[in-house]
Design a protein around this motif. Structure first.
Motif, PDB file in Angstrom:
ATOM      1  N   ARG A  28      35.390  10.917 -14.234  1.00 25.37           N
ATOM      2  CA  ARG A  28      35.688  10.617 -12.832  1.00 25.37           C
ATOM      3  C   ARG A  28      34.678  11.282 -11.894  1.00 25.37           C
ATOM      4  NH1 ARG A  28      42.074  11.311 -12.466  1.00 25.37           N
ATOM      5  NH2 ARG A  28      41.750  10.455 -10.378  1.00 25.37           N
ATOM      6  N   VAL A  29      34.227  12.469 -12.249  1.00 22.09           N
ATOM      7  CA  VAL A  29      33.172  13.103 -11.449  1.00 22.09           C
ATOM      8  C   VAL A  29      31.919  12.229 -11.494  1.00 22.09           C
ATOM      9  CG1 VAL A  29      31.623  15.089 -11.250  1.00 22.09           C
ATOM     10  CG2 VAL A  29      34.055  15.434 -11.765  1.00 22.09           C
ATOM     11  N   ALA A  30      31.567  11.802 -12.704  1.00 26.03           N
ATOM     12  CA  ALA A  30      30.359  10.986 -12.855  1.00 26.03           C
ATOM     13  C   ALA A  30      30.517   9.666 -12.105  1.00 26.03           C
ATOM     14  CB  ALA A  30      30.083  10.732 -14.333  1.00 26.03           C
ATOM     15  N   ALA A  31      31.702   9.073 -12.205  1.00 23.78           N
ATOM     16  CA  ALA A  31      31.923   7.800 -11.513  1.00 23.78           C
ATOM     17  C   ALA A  31      31.764   7.981 -10.009  1.00 23.78           C
ATOM     18  CB  ALA A  31      33.315   7.261 -11.841  1.00 23.78           C
ATOM     19  N   HIS A  32      32.297   9.096  -9.506  1.00 18.07           N
ATOM     20  CA  HIS A  32      32.182   9.344  -8.070  1.00 18.07           C
ATOM     21  C   HIS A  32      30.716   9.475  -7.669  1.00 18.07           C
ATOM     22  CE1 HIS A  32      33.982  10.617  -4.201  1.00 18.07           C
ATOM     23  NE2 HIS A  32      32.836  11.262  -4.061  1.00 18.07           N
ATOM     24  N   ILE A  33      29.972  10.227  -8.450  1.00 20.11           N
ATOM     25  CA  ILE A  33      28.551  10.408  -8.130  1.00 20.11           C
ATOM     26  C   ILE A  33      27.802   9.077  -8.250  1.00 20.11           C
ATOM     27  CG2 ILE A  33      26.419  11.511  -8.959  1.00 20.11           C
ATOM     28  CD1 ILE A  33      28.061  14.042  -9.431  1.00 20.11           C
ATOM     29  N   ASN A  34      28.097   8.324  -9.284  1.00 22.22           N
ATOM     30  CA  ASN A  34      27.432   7.019  -9.447  1.00 22.22           C
ATOM     31  C   ASN A  34      27.745   6.088  -8.276  1.00 22.22           C
ATOM     32  OD1 ASN A  34      26.128   7.588 -11.851  1.00 22.22           O
ATOM     33  ND2 ASN A  34      27.896   6.979 -13.100  1.00 22.22           N
ATOM     34  N   ASP A  35      28.985   6.162  -7.778  1.00 23.93           N
ATOM     35  CA  ASP A  35      29.395   5.254  -6.704  1.00 23.93           C
ATOM     36  C   ASP A  35      28.829   5.647  -5.345  1.00 23.93           C
ATOM     37  OD1 ASP A  35      30.813   3.634  -8.317  1.00 23.93           O
ATOM     38  OD2 ASP A  35      32.808   4.226  -7.618  1.00 23.93           O
ATOM     39  N   PHE A  36      28.645   6.941  -5.123  1.00 24.22           N
ATOM     40  CA  PHE A  36      28.336   7.365  -3.751  1.00 24.22           C
ATOM     41  C   PHE A  36      26.966   8.007  -3.578  1.00 24.22           C
ATOM     42  CE2 PHE A  36      32.981   7.211  -3.881  1.00 24.22           C
ATOM     43  CZ  PHE A  36      33.254   6.464  -2.744  1.00 24.22           C
ATOM     44  N   TRP A  37      26.317   8.408  -4.664  1.00 22.45           N
ATOM     45  CA  TRP A  37      25.038   9.088  -4.490  1.00 22.45           C
ATOM     46  C   TRP A  37      23.898   8.104  -4.652  1.00 22.45           C
ATOM     47  CZ3 TRP A  37      24.492  14.829  -6.348  1.00 22.45           C
ATOM     48  CH2 TRP A  37      25.540  15.586  -5.767  1.00 22.45           C
ATOM     49  N   GLU A  38      23.045   8.097  -3.678  1.00 27.74           N
ATOM     50  CA  GLU A  38      21.866   7.247  -3.690  1.00 27.74           C
ATOM     51  C   GLU A  38      20.956   7.691  -4.836  1.00 27.74           C
ATOM     52  OE1 GLU A  38      18.038   5.679  -1.716  1.00 27.74           O
ATOM     53  OE2 GLU A  38      18.512   7.662  -2.528  1.00 27.74           O
ATOM     54  N   PRO A  39      20.168   6.773  -5.403  1.00 23.86           N
ATOM     55  CA  PRO A  39      19.336   7.121  -6.566  1.00 23.86           C
ATOM     56  C   PRO A  39      18.528   8.403  -6.395  1.00 23.86           C
ATOM     57  CG  PRO A  39      19.218   4.769  -6.150  1.00 23.86           C
ATOM     58  CD  PRO A  39      20.091   5.343  -5.082  1.00 23.86           C
ATOM     59  N   ARG A  40      17.935   8.632  -5.206  1.00 24.28           N
ATOM     60  CA  ARG A  40      17.153   9.857  -5.010  1.00 24.28           C
ATOM     61  C   ARG A  40      17.991  11.102  -5.270  1.00 24.28           C
ATOM     62  NH1 ARG A  40      14.453   7.985   0.598  1.00 24.28           N
ATOM     63  NH2 ARG A  40      15.659   6.149   0.026  1.00 24.28           N
ATOM     64  N   MET A  41      19.271  11.028  -4.851  1.00 24.40           N
ATOM     65  CA  MET A  41      20.123  12.200  -5.012  1.00 24.40           C
ATOM     66  C   MET A  41      20.503  12.384  -6.481  1.00 24.40           C
ATOM     67  SD  MET A  41      22.479  11.375  -1.692  1.00 24.40           S
ATOM     68  CE  MET A  41      23.663  12.695  -1.940  1.00 24.40           C
ATOM     69  N   ARG A  42      20.754  11.275  -7.171  1.00 18.97           N
ATOM     70  CA  ARG A  42      21.100  11.381  -8.596  1.00 18.97           C
ATOM     71  C   ARG A  42      19.903  11.894  -9.384  1.00 18.97           C
ATOM     72  NH1 ARG A  42      23.101   6.008  -8.197  1.00 18.97           N
ATOM     73  NH2 ARG A  42      21.841   5.410  -9.977  1.00 18.97           N
ATOM     74  N   GLU A  43      18.713  11.406  -9.004  1.00 18.91           N
ATOM     75  CA  GLU A  43      17.480  11.848  -9.636  1.00 18.91           C
ATOM     76  C   GLU A  43      17.339  13.376  -9.520  1.00 18.91           C
ATOM     77  OE1 GLU A  43      14.800   9.309 -10.618  1.00 18.91           O
ATOM     78  OE2 GLU A  43      14.517  11.134 -11.810  1.00 18.91           O
ATOM     79  N   GLN A  44      17.546  13.843  -8.289  1.00 20.88           N
ATOM     80  CA  GLN A  44      17.421  15.277  -8.055  1.00 20.88           C
ATOM     81  C   GLN A  44      18.451  16.045  -8.881  1.00 20.88           C
ATOM     82  OE1 GLN A  44      18.087  16.457  -3.957  1.00 20.88           O
ATOM     83  NE2 GLN A  44      17.403  18.557  -4.339  1.00 20.88           N
ATOM     84  N   PHE A  45      19.644  15.493  -8.947  1.00 19.54           N
ATOM     85  CA  PHE A  45      20.726  16.122  -9.716  1.00 19.54           C
ATOM     86  C   PHE A  45      20.350  16.202 -11.191  1.00 19.54           C
ATOM     87  CE2 PHE A  45      24.783  15.286 -12.103  1.00 19.54           C
ATOM     88  CZ  PHE A  45      25.404  16.501 -11.870  1.00 19.54           C
ATOM     89  N   LEU A  46      19.903  15.084 -11.739  1.00 20.77           N
ATOM     90  CA  LEU A  46      19.604  15.049 -13.177  1.00 20.77           C
ATOM     91  C   LEU A  46      18.395  15.927 -13.507  1.00 20.77           C
ATOM     92  CD1 LEU A  46      20.356  11.282 -13.859  1.00 20.77           C
ATOM     93  CD2 LEU A  46      21.721  13.271 -14.555  1.00 20.77           C
ATOM     94  N   THR A  47      17.419  15.930 -12.619  1.00 17.59           N
ATOM     95  CA  THR A  47      16.253  16.794 -12.844  1.00 17.59           C
ATOM     96  C   THR A  47      16.698  18.262 -12.888  1.00 17.59           C
ATOM     97  OG1 THR A  47      15.000  15.208 -11.552  1.00 17.59           O
ATOM     98  CG2 THR A  47      13.916  17.295 -12.019  1.00 17.59           C
ATOM     99  N   HIS A  48      17.585  18.585 -11.973  1.00 19.76           N
ATOM    100  CA  HIS A  48      18.065  19.962 -11.923  1.00 19.76           C
ATOM    101  C   HIS A  48      18.854  20.307 -13.193  1.00 19.76           C
ATOM    102  CE1 HIS A  48      19.347  23.710 -10.126  1.00 19.76           C
ATOM    103  NE2 HIS A  48      20.616  23.409 -10.375  1.00 19.76           N
ATOM    104  N   VAL A  49      19.621  19.338 -13.685  1.00 22.51           N
ATOM    105  CA  VAL A  49      20.383  19.578 -14.925  1.00 22.51           C
ATOM    106  C   VAL A  49      19.413  19.819 -16.082  1.00 22.51           C
ATOM    107  CG1 VAL A  49      21.957  18.530 -16.622  1.00 22.51           C
ATOM    108  CG2 VAL A  49      22.412  18.308 -14.166  1.00 22.51           C
ATOM    109  N   THR A  50      18.380  18.996 -16.160  1.00 22.91           N
ATOM    110  CA  THR A  50      17.377  19.155 -17.229  1.00 22.91           C
ATOM    111  C   THR A  50      16.717  20.534 -17.142  1.00 22.91           C
ATOM    112  OG1 THR A  50      16.936  16.830 -16.811  1.00 22.91           O
ATOM    113  CG2 THR A  50      15.487  17.934 -18.380  1.00 22.91           C
ATOM    114  N   ALA A  51      16.538  20.989 -15.920  1.00 32.73           N
ATOM    115  CA  ALA A  51      15.899  22.297 -15.741  1.00 32.73           C
ATOM    116  C   ALA A  51      16.869  23.454 -15.965  1.00 32.73           C
ATOM    117  CB  ALA A  51      15.298  22.373 -14.343  1.00 32.73           C
ATOM    118  N   GLY A  52      18.057  23.174 -16.489  1.00 29.51           N
ATOM    119  CA  GLY A  52      18.996  24.249 -16.782  1.00 29.51           C
ATOM    120  C   GLY A  52      20.269  24.183 -15.961  1.00 29.51           C
TER     121      GLY A  52
END
Ligand code: SF4
Ligand code: SF4
Ligand code: SF4
Ligand code: FES
Lengths: 71, 962
Positions: A28-52
């Protein structure tokens, strides 16, 4: 967006869903982010996750696996 | 029997209010059989049959009073001559309205009135619009046989001494005058102020010949009294005693056009009364279904901004924001803007530009602006100022009920047994609704107010809340969950309703959550500051009073947990079976006039019109076919995200219609930095607003008086806006958007807003049957309006929720991270006041400033004393975001530890103080809680001075080239 702000926003979402009954909180967290976060924001999120993923709560991190990688 | 179906638009005064009875009674009036509902007065029955009985003290929006005796009739089998306004019909009654006897009485009555009335009809402002004049004609008064010795209208008596009964005109109100010399003491004004407006500002002082209308106490004027300038008394006055100054100056109007107020979400209907293309006055339209003939000071009087000298009427451009503006032709402005925007997309990518739609513009205009971004820019970067007010409503009600809108119409309040007001201040924000609510409260309905401040709803003339829960700002979820705790643990739920209407498993999980003792009022008392016993009592009242309605406002949504509170509110109504019946429901009070509409029209970046997510291929397909484009399946940027992306350098161009994000959005410095980082900001507005300080293109806007379209109010009612004069800037806003789109290659060909509505109807199921023809026929329609609901939908979720089963969702309280501490020990909360509207761009340009010429800080006497702050002192207000100065006023309306201000004036820049915390689900900013410190100050802060200098420099306009 500043990383801290992005982390803060993701954790706010996770904080809501962690309180919900059931076992699908990460979905549900992921669904919320997928529904409301623009690609740039998801990109930044995923990059940050990859970085730890510093600062992200456990549920935010768990949800990351389900967040759609922008095309 | 006479056929008296009232054609739409007939606004005759029928003398007394309609009876709600379903039983009918037949009687005979002047030889005609007439059938009317039981409880109708003889006067009204007669008027319905087309026979007008003379009257002076009666009016159909007031209870009959029976004081003037002009309306006497004869009734067979009854002695004397009863007043027809106070006599109810009975079956078989035989009435004569024009016997010799009553004619004589009426003449006598008129003679008395006229003998104490100046006979300067020809030069009187009400000439032609005066009921006293009309009645003199109607009763055939030809001469006045005696001259009164003592009068109220002669300033001096015959021997030249001043007449103590003569009182001078009261001009203190900026919009109307009170001329006691012309008063016939019918008390219609007093009753209008009581019954319609609910302010009780007027009284009749003295007795007999000495009786006078007086505003407030002996030494008060209208301005210094409690009067809120709603105009109800002016409307009610049959003579020129209470008269609009505009009519005194301009003369009586010659035609009128029905339109809709462009201020708040109540959406009052008005008659714009015109002389040629000049607006003489606005009068509330009695068949307006939202306002039922009432209005507030803004809609009725504060329209002068439309012709204010500050209005910009020519397009302007500049390459950089440190240059002065250059006036250019529309064609040049459009090609300049289009070239820049396309250039940005080529350089920085398709998603580097976007739009902000306006909640002040029409549905049609908003639809076009979001279409511009989706179909012409090719992305979903569209947002609206609803982001900063009611986006949590969209999320919360969408999740629980399946649709983002209030459940009732405003008429529903007439059947409410208990009203719970949370985070809303309707007497200031939604005045006409407040008047209707107060009327119901005076009839005995219960009232619960949850608000950090002691608002006028908590206590004012003849109103007292049964429960006031003055919670600490930021603890809404804790309070709402505690109310649910009491309802569930004390067995006050409507179990049948929940079983039938809601998801039962979810209810069980919810009940377990909410029953936990940590949610009890006792457990959260320390957090919320509200005594547990009061919370328990309020919960019991809400659950057991009968039909309970919740009305809420921005005090709910503008929090980190705004969406969670909306969910909590929706839960309360489901637990007690209060959704789907008249008199109950959950009702967001929308701020601006068309917030509902702008949300409906697809202003949000993740939703196409009608609240359908862009990820759904079937929905995209509808629009792809209609528009012949491909629609991006990814959500776009929300306003705060746009600003963040601008600072990051990936968002470069913005078209902003009718919004002033620099003044209205939180954390002004961050907004300014975002705007400054953009390469093309297009502002489309009436005035050079604060955002325009950072703009490269200025497109002049048109006022609501200058265009056709529709607004949708807080009860989902689609009301027509009608053009009463030509746009002073040359084009209606929808035409300007179309020119911009076409300059970018769109090829749009709309020639009238009705075609845009047809496109909305063709693509959006909840609007499927809406058309201008239908609106013309019905006056207004509440969506959904489609084959399933051809008449529209006054009441939602009647047989089931829109989403199927209602969902009770767990609402865990999470404290905001905006916490007080040693540096910032007070909590600031913000709001609005009656006479001003939003950022004040319009109301500041009207005489409404007499009521509010600056923003002031409300502070509790205790907090003021320890800081050495006295009434009227300049104080510095600081938060971790910034600081500003304003004057303080000391009041115990706010609790110790809480301060309050409005945000209507740009010099105050209250949003320099607010932070960038926001709602977890929607990013709606947390305006309502900011930790601050207050200290004495000598004058403006550096920021205020720098800001004023930058604003002045950026507003320079080069003289037009010869
Ligand atoms: S304007 Fe409204 S509030 Fe003022 S006296 Fe008249 S009715 Fe009352
Ligand atoms: S001011 Fe007008 S409405 Fe009021 S008592 Fe006098 S005449 Fe009647
Ligand atoms: S501002 Fe609101 S309450 Fe006042 S007249 Fe306009 S719509 Fe009605
Ligand atoms: S109108 Fe009936 S008594 Fe005045």
């Amino acid at each position: 967006m500043k990383t801290e702000k992005m982390v803060y926003m993701a954790n706010q979402i996770a904080t809501f869903f962690v309180s919900q009954p059931g076992t699908d909180q990460a979905d549900r967290v992921a669904a919320h982010i997928n529904d409301f976060w623009e690609p740039r924001m998801r990109e930044q999120f995923l990059t940050h996750v990859t970085a730890g993923g510093e600062g992200l709560s456990e549920l935010s991190l768990k949800a990351a696996a389900l967040v759609r990688q922008p095309a | 029997m006479k056929d008296f179906i009232i054609p739409w638009g007939d606004d005759r005064d029928l003398g007394t209010p309609a009876s709600k009875s379903t039983k009918s009674v037949t009687l005979n009036i002047d030889g005609f059989d007439v059938t009317v509902p039981e409880g109708t007065s003889v006067m009204r029955a007669s008027a319905l049959a087309g026979i007008d009985i003379p009257k002076l003290c009666a009016s159909d929006n007031l209870e009959a009073f029976g004081s003037c005796r002009l309306c006497v009739v004869e009734i067979e089998g009854r002695r004397g001559t009863p007043a027809s306004c106070t006599t109810p019909v009975t079956p078989g009654m035989v009435v004569h309205t024009q016997s010799k006897k009553v004619q004589k009485i009426r003449k006598g009555v008129m003679e008395l009135y006229i003998s104490d009335h100046p006979l300067d009809c020809l030069t009187c402002a009400a000439n032609g619009d005066c009921e006293l004049q009309d009645m003199a004609g109607a009763v055939g008064l030809r001469d006045v046989r005696y001259e009164a010795v003592d009068t109220h209208f002669k300033a001096k008596n015959t021997s030249g001494e001043s007449n103590p009964q003569w009182l001078p005109k009261d001009d203190s109100n900026p919009y109307f005058t009170y001329d006691p010399a012309k008063c016939i003491v019918c008390s219609r004004c007093v009753r209008a102020c009581e019954e319609v407006q609910g302010t009780f500002a007027l009284t009749i002082s003295g007795r007999g010949f000495d009786s006078r209308v007086s505003a407030g106490s002996l030494n008060d004027t209208f301005l210094s009294s409690d009067c809120v300038s709603c105009g109800a008394c002016v409307q009610a006055c049959p003579t020129a005693t209470l008269q609009e100054k505009s009519v005194i100056e301009m003369g009586t109007p010659t035609r009128s056009v029905i339109t809709t107020c462009a201020y708040c979400g109540v959406g009052c209907s008005f008659k714009a009364e015109m002389r040629g293309d000049e607006l003489v006055r606005m009068t509330p339209y009695k068949h307006g279904k939202a306002n039922r003939g009432h209005s507030c000071v803004k809609g009725r009087f504060a329209y002068g901004y439309a012709t204010h000298q500050d209005r910009i009427l020519n397009p302007m451009i500049r390459d950089t924001i440190d240059q002065p503006w250059r006036e250019v032709s529309w064609a040049e402005a459009m090609s300049f803007a289009a070239t820049k925007m396309r250039g940005l997309q080529e350089k920085y990518g398709q998603k580097s530009i976007g739009v902000i739609t306006s909640s002040r513009c029409t549905n049609e205009e908003t639809f076009l602006v979001q279409k511009l971004t989706r179909a012409v820019f090719g992305n979903n970067n569209t947002d609206t100022c609803a982001r900063v007010c009611h986006s949590p409503t969209g999320y919360g009600l969408g999740q629980t009920y399946g649709t983002s809108a209030g459940t009732q119409d405003f008429d529903s309040v007439e059947e409410t047994d208990c009203a719970l007001i949370i985070g809303a201040n309707p007497t200031d924000g939604h005045p006409v609704f407040a008047s209707r609510l107060k009327k119901r409260i005076r009839q005995g309905a219960k009232l619960i107010v949850i608000d950090p401040r002691r608002t006028d709803m908590v206590k004012s003339n003849h109103i007292q809340a049964d429960h006031h829960l003055p919670l600490r700002p930021g603890t809404n979820v804790a309070i709402v969950t505690a109310l649910a705790h009491v309802i569930v643990t004390e067995g006050l739920i409507d179990a049948d309703y929940i079983r039938n209407r809601c998801d039962w498993d979810e209810y069980l999980a919810y009940a377990e959550f909410v029953s936990d003792p940590r949610h009890s009022p006792e457990a959260v008392e320390l957090l919320t500051g509200v005594p547990a016993a009061d919370v328990r009592a309020a919960a019991r009242t809400y659950a057991t009073a009968g039909k309970s309605a919740i009305y809420y406002g921005l005090g709910v949504t503008e929090h980190s947990q705004g969406s969670t509170t909306v969910i909590g509110i929706a839960n309360l109504a489901m637990l007690t079976g209060n959704v789907g019946i008249n008199g109950a429901g959950v009702n967001p009070l929308r701020g601006q006039n068309n917030v509902q509409g702008s949300c409906d029209m697809g202003s949000f970046p993740h939703e196409l019109p009608g609240y359908r997510h862009v990820k759904n291929a079937d929905v995209r397909e509808i629009f792809e076919k209609a528009w012949n484009v491909t629609i991006d399946p990814e959500p776009g940027l929300r306003i705060p995200n746009m600003l963040d992306a601008a600072v990051d350098g990936t968002f470069k161009g913005l078209y902003c219609q009718g919004e002033d994000i620099l003044q209205s959005d939180p954390d002004t410095k961050h907004v300014a930095a975002g705007l400054a980082a953009m390469e093309c900001v297009i502002v489309h507005d009436l005035f050079l607003n604060e955002t325009a300080n950072y703009a490269h293109v200025f497109l002049p806007g048109s006022s609501f008086l200058e265009k056709d379209g529709t607004f949708t109010n807080a009860e989902r009612r689609i009301n027509r806006v009608r053009k009463v004069m030509a746009p002073k800037n040359g084009y209606a806003d929808w035409e300007v958007t179309q020119m911009l789109a076409n300059a970018m290659g769109a090829g749009w060909t709309y020639t009238h807003p009705s075609q845009i509505m047809d496109e909305i109807a063709a693509t959006t199921p909840s609007f499927a049957n809406v058309s201008y023809d239908l609106l013309e026929e019905r006056g207004s329609i509440q969506w959904p309006c489609n084959d399933a609901n051809p008449d529209g939908t006054p009441l939602m979720h009647v047989d089931g929720f829109v989403r199927g089963k209602g969902r009770l969702i767990v609402t865990e309280y999470v404290a905001t991270d905006e916490k007080t501490g040693p540096r910032f020990p007070l909590l600031l909360t913000t709001g609005r006041i009656l006479s001003q509207y939003n950022v004040g761009a319009q109301t500041r340009r009207t005489a409404n400033v007499v009521w509010h010429d600056q923003d002031v800080l409300e502070i509790h006497p205790h907090d003021a004393e320890v800081r050495g702050v006295k009434e009227g002192d300049f104080v510095k207000l600081a938060s971790r975001s910034g600081e500003t100065t304003l004057r303080a006023t000391i009041t115990d309306r706010v609790s110790p530890g809480v301060v309050y201000t409005t945000f209507h004036h740009p010099d105050t820049q209250a949003n320099v103080i607010t932070t960038d915390f926001s709602d977890w689900a929607t990013n709606c900013p947390e305006y309502k809680v900011t930790a601050v410190q207050v200290s004495p100050s000598n004058g403006p802060t550096d920021w205020q001075e720098d800001y004023a200098a930058q604003a002045a420099a950026s507003r320079r306009i080069l003289p037009a080239a010869e």
